[in-house]
Design a protein around this motif. Structure first.
Motif, mmCIF file in Angstrom:
data_model
loop_
_atom_site.group_PDB
_atom_site.id
_atom_site.type_symbol
_atom_site.label_atom_id
_atom_site.label_comp_id
_atom_site.label_asym_id
_atom_site.label_seq_id
_atom_site.Cartn_x
_atom_site.Cartn_y
_atom_site.Cartn_z
ATOM 1 N N GLY A 1 0.796 -1.216 0.000
ATOM 2 C CA GLY A 1 0.000 0.000 0.000
ATOM 3 C C GLY A 1 0.823 1.257 0.000
ATOM 4 N N THR A 2 0.113 2.350 0.200
ATOM 5 C CA THR A 2 0.758 3.659 0.193
ATOM 6 C C THR A 2 1.628 3.871 1.424
ATOM 7 O OG1 THR A 2 -1.205 4.618 1.227
ATOM 8 C CG2 THR A 2 -1.100 4.682 -1.173
ATOM 9 N N ILE B 1 7.970 -6.350 4.660
ATOM 10 C CA ILE B 1 9.048 -5.868 3.790
ATOM 11 C C ILE B 1 8.818 -4.377 3.566
ATOM 12 C CG2 ILE B 1 10.181 -6.075 1.554
ATOM 13 C CD1 ILE B 1 9.048 -8.929 1.373
ATOM 14 N N ASP B 2 9.792 -3.557 3.921
ATOM 15 C CA ASP B 2 9.673 -2.107 3.756
ATOM 16 C C ASP B 2 10.319 -1.659 2.452
ATOM 17 O OD1 ASP B 2 8.370 -1.422 6.222
ATOM 18 O OD2 ASP B 2 10.261 -1.842 7.256
ATOM 19 N N HIS C 1 8.872 4.737 -0.170
ATOM 20 C CA HIS C 1 7.839 5.052 -1.151
ATOM 21 C C HIS C 1 6.687 4.047 -1.069
ATOM 22 C CE1 HIS C 1 10.390 8.051 -2.731
ATOM 23 N NE2 HIS C 1 11.189 7.263 -3.450
ATOM 24 N N ALA C 2 5.568 4.423 -1.653
ATOM 25 C CA ALA C 2 4.422 3.522 -1.741
ATOM 26 C C ALA C 2 4.692 2.434 -2.769
ATOM 27 C CB ALA C 2 3.168 4.305 -2.124
ATOM 28 N N PHE C 3 4.245 1.215 -2.460
ATOM 29 C CA PHE C 3 4.235 0.155 -3.461
ATOM 30 C C PHE C 3 2.928 0.260 -4.238
ATOM 31 C CE2 PHE C 3 7.305 -1.909 -0.541
ATOM 32 C CZ PHE C 3 8.297 -2.224 -1.463
ATOM 33 N N THR C 4 3.016 0.127 -5.569
ATOM 34 C CA THR C 4 1.858 0.306 -6.427
ATOM 35 C C THR C 4 1.198 -1.014 -6.802
ATOM 36 O OG1 THR C 4 3.078 2.157 -7.390
ATOM 37 C CG2 THR C 4 1.057 1.484 -8.510
ATOM 38 N N ASN C 5 1.992 -2.053 -6.939
ATOM 39 C CA ASN C 5 1.462 -3.331 -7.401
ATOM 40 C C ASN C 5 2.333 -4.456 -6.858
ATOM 41 O OD1 ASN C 5 -0.051 -5.215 -8.699
ATOM 42 N ND2 ASN C 5 0.400 -4.528 -10.779
ATOM 43 N N GLU D 1 5.559 3.003 -8.334
ATOM 44 C CA GLU D 1 5.488 4.041 -9.347
ATOM 45 C C GLU D 1 6.360 5.235 -8.965
ATOM 46 O OE1 GLU D 1 4.741 6.309 -12.566
ATOM 47 O OE2 GLU D 1 4.379 4.166 -12.300
ATOM 48 N N ALA D 2 6.574 5.454 -7.664
ATOM 49 C CA ALA D 2 7.339 6.621 -7.216
ATOM 50 C C ALA D 2 8.760 6.623 -7.772
ATOM 51 C CB ALA D 2 7.361 6.678 -5.690
ATOM 52 N N ASP D 3 9.388 5.445 -7.822
ATOM 53 C CA ASP D 3 10.738 5.373 -8.397
ATOM 54 C C ASP D 3 10.783 4.495 -9.645
ATOM 55 O OD1 ASP D 3 10.384 2.939 -7.226
ATOM 56 O OD2 ASP D 3 12.038 3.112 -5.795
ATOM 57 N N ARG D 4 9.593 4.089 -10.132
ATOM 58 C CA ARG D 4 9.459 3.279 -11.345
ATOM 59 C C ARG D 4 10.405 2.068 -11.315
ATOM 60 N NH1 ARG D 4 8.523 7.627 -16.310
ATOM 61 N NH2 ARG D 4 6.516 8.404 -15.545
ATOM 62 N N THR D 5 10.388 1.372 -10.192
ATOM 63 C CA THR D 5 11.310 0.260 -9.995
ATOM 64 C C THR D 5 10.555 -1.024 -9.689
ATOM 65 O OG1 THR D 5 13.014 1.749 -9.159
ATOM 66 C CG2 THR D 5 13.264 -0.585 -8.643
ATOM 67 N N LEU D 6 10.928 -2.078 -10.400
ATOM 68 C CA LEU D 6 10.471 -3.431 -10.088
ATOM 69 C C LEU D 6 11.479 -4.068 -9.147
ATOM 70 C CD1 LEU D 6 9.473 -4.565 -13.674
ATOM 71 C CD2 LEU D 6 7.901 -4.551 -11.726
#
Length: 683
Positions: free
Chosen positions: A598-599, A617-618, A623-627, A644-649
């Motif tokens: 979540g956010t 897991i932080d 940042h918020a996890f999007t998916n 989405e905040a850092d566009r990182t998988l």
């Protein structure tokens, strides 16, 4: 020392009480004074009689089939041995108190037939790993008993190359030989000579003084995992063994197995699924070797690139390879089959100390101290499951399509579908494609199973036939809502499709009534409604097996439901740990885990069976996890999270270890894992 403890079991008013004795009265549990402070006394516990899922009666304990393995619905397991002939009476009382519990008893051969294990493996319905685990289980091996821990073969024989070539026979161990014969050709002559020397002296002859599986072997390999770390200290009398003799290098261990005739240990299952077993996460000081180096993480072969996850993945890839699939039956003959004992074992140079074998006479007799010491320390041979040559695995069937126009033709065949509200979810079953839209309607397309040939003169027909769309009208006062904010993905959308034993349902949220609605695809009048949330449901996620769904919404709670029965959805448990909006939920019955993000920048993992919290897991930057989505069909199952905040998988293990990160140049709108190593990411 094998870490069993005496206690008493009582059935009281619908619950089972397991009381552990203050002083251990279990036989042969000698602990030195120096090791007393490391002693691990189990806690007394209890469980409801209805919590028992299965009971395996007649489990082996020190060669006596006097134990019972109890499996609870929360996935806890207890191995209980009865000192007297009380097991049958206890089993009868359990059956009377809980008629629904699954009782497994009888000869292993009967279990093997009932489970159809060999047939499923031959037809490739079961993997090599799963089949070996089933054989271990049926042969009396259990992770609850380190003297009878599941045994797995060495597969890879190359631990020095920069790259592991799984197409080369030279990369693999010879599975037709016992591990004691792997190495130089002279080993066979030495092993055979030992047998005949003992025979001439009038002793009961055998080939090896040690065993391929024992408590010492298990503790050697699992040194870096608790409780085995502490058990290793107990086993060594209050301290670790000398650092040079600890498990510090996979290459060194393989050299020892192939060069030292006294070292015949095989592997444990963790080599093929658990990378954390080779990482010193607990930062234990194991001592210093003679060359001055300290032992921490396991030293891996060059082809693993210093990554335990790559190491285990490659090991598992080797186990499931075609080269191994074609020869694994030979190793099964040696460990579980007709070459385990008797004349065939003599010919195969595969006999161990006679006391490590289960006696032909199953009558329960008092064991001497000598025999108990042998079983607890030298090892125990599995129960023999096969008396004839094990069948070979069926060859892999590969569909080879050579027409280069196939991809183009498939892409050029559009799927006919009515135009209307935006699509929010698609779901493909064996014979249907379900297209769900944000107005609550669902289009159903039947898969065209008409056989066709692939050639340029015969165009490929459309794979789907469009049926009359099933459009569900909503009940008065309820309006279907689309996503309220953020990006909608097909992984955790506001609708899922649930094929059940009797029907197929589409489950949707987004109702002003805060309800979730299950609609039958066969009848628009067949509707089931359930309310658990205090606000609008925005996400619905389903287990790939269709056994569970999870729902969440604007109230930040998560509710888990069991699927099945007349009501379709039955409440299972709820999660109230998120304080802010939940952006993603993923569910896996196979992994017994539900993950949510979540956010608040947290991923929370809970057990599906028990409903209990597992770990957090932080996000490393808050940042918020999007998916979030599970990759459960991978050899090393993992968790894929996107921010989405850092566009990182980010790729995490189920134990929370960050494996890899990938930064995307554009936003990710969907993550779809495939079996094996592949993943589809939509931008």
């Amino acid at each position: 020392y094998m870490n069993c403890w005496s206690g008493r079991m009582r059935l009281v008013e619908g619950s089972v009480e397991l009381s552990i004795d203050a002083t251990n009265e279990a036989f042969n549990q000698h602990v030195s004074a120096a090791a007393q402070k490391y002693l691990m006394r189990p806690n007394s516990t209890s469980w409801g009689i209805k919590q028992m899922k299965a009971i395996v009666y007649g489990r082996r304990f020190r060669m006596q089939r006097s134990a019972m393995e109890i499996q609870l619905r929360d996935n806890r397991t207890f191995l209980v041995n009865f000192s007297h002939d009380d097991g049958r009476e206890v089993l009868a009382r359990f059956r009377r108190a809980n008629p629904a519990v699954v009782i497994e008893k009888g000869p292993p051969g009967r279990q093997l037939t009932r489970m159809r294990s060999t047939d499923r493996w031959k037809s490739r319905s079961a993997s090599n790993f799963d089949y070996l685990m089933e054989l271990n289980y049926i042969a009396g091996r259990s992770t609850q008993d380190i003297t009878q821990y599941p045994v797995f073969p060495w597969i890879v024989a190359d631990y020095t190359s920069e790259e592991l070539d799984l197409q080369s026979e030279e990369s693999f161990r010879d599975l037709s030989k016992p591990i004691g014969l792997c190495g130089s050709a002279s080993r066979a002559e030495e092993v055979a000579g030992r047998y005949y020397d003992m025979e001439e002296m009038g002793d009961v002859p055998f080939h090896y003084f040690t065993h391929y599986s024992s408590a010492a072997v298990v503790l050697y390999y699992l040194l870096r995992l608790e409780p085995y770390t502490t058990m290793q200290i107990l086993f060594q009398g209050g301290k670790f063994d000398h650092a040079d003799r600890l498990f510090h290098s996979i290459a060194a261990t393989w050299r020892g197995v192939t060069k030292n005739i006294q070292d015949v240990k095989e592997l444990v299952p963790e080599f093929y699924y658990l990378p954390e077993a080779f990482m010193n996460h607990n930062m234990v000081s194991f001592g210093t070797k003679q060359d001055g180096s300290n032992i921490a993480h396991l030293s891996l072969p060059p082809w693993a690139k210093d990554c335990p996850f790559a190491f285990v993945y490659k090991m598992r890839e080797a186990l499931e390879s075609e080269i191994v699939s074609a020869k694994l039956h030979n190793w099964i003959d040696l460990v579980f089959g007709y070459k385990q004992r008797g004349p065939a074992a003599v010919d195969a140079l595969n006999l161990f100390h006679p006391q490590t074998y289960e006696p032909k006479n199953k009558k329960k007799e008092a064991l001497s101290q000598e025999i108990v010491n042998t079983l607890d320390n030298i090892g125990q041979t599995p129960i023999q499951l096969f008396t004839k040559k094990h069948p070979e695995r069926s060859p892999e069937k590969v569909l080879l399509i050579t027409d280069p126009t196939l991809t183009t033709m498939l892409a050029d065949e559009p799927l006919a579908s009515r135009r209307g509200a935006p699509v929010v979810h698609v779901h493909l079953t064996a014979d249907r494609l379900f297209v769900t839209r944000n107005d609550g309607s669902v289009d159903v397309h039947r898969v065209n199973s008409t056989p066709y040939s692939v050639n340029k003169s015969s165009p490929i027909p459309n794979l789907f036939k469009t049926e009359q769309p099933n459009s569900f009208s909503l009940q008065a006062g309820e309006v279907a809502l689309g996503p309220l904010s953020g990006l909608v993905t097909g992984v955790a959308s506001n609708a899922v499709v649930l094929p059940t034993a009797k029907d197929t349902f589409v489950v949707q949220g987004g109702m002003f009534t805060h309800a979730i609605v299950a609609r039958s695809t066969s009848s628009s009048r067949k509707i089931k409604t359930a309310v658990a949330h205090s606000d609008i449901v925005t996400l619905v996620a389903s287990d790939p097996n269709g056994d569970y769904i999870a729902t969440t919404g604007m109230d930040t709670t998560i509710h888990v439901w069991r699927v099945g029965g007349d009501e379709v959805l039955t409440p299972h448990f709820s999660i109230y740990s998120h304080d802010t909006k939940v952006n993603g939920v993923t569910v896996s019955g196979a992994l017994d885990t539900i993950a949510s993000c979540g956010t608040d920048g947290r991923i929370l993992l809970h057990s599906l069976a028990a409903g209990s919290y597992d770990r957090k897991i932080d996000h490393p930057l808050g940042h918020a996890f999007t998916n979030i989505v599970f990759s459960e069909d991978c050899y090393v199952p993992n968790l894929i999270a996107y921010s989405e905040a850092d566009r990182t998988l980010r790729l995490y293990s189920l134990n929370g270890v960050l494996i890899r990160t990938v930064v995307r140049a554009t936003p990710v709108t969907g993550i779809y894992p495939f079996p094996g190593t592949q993943m589809l990411v939509l931008n």
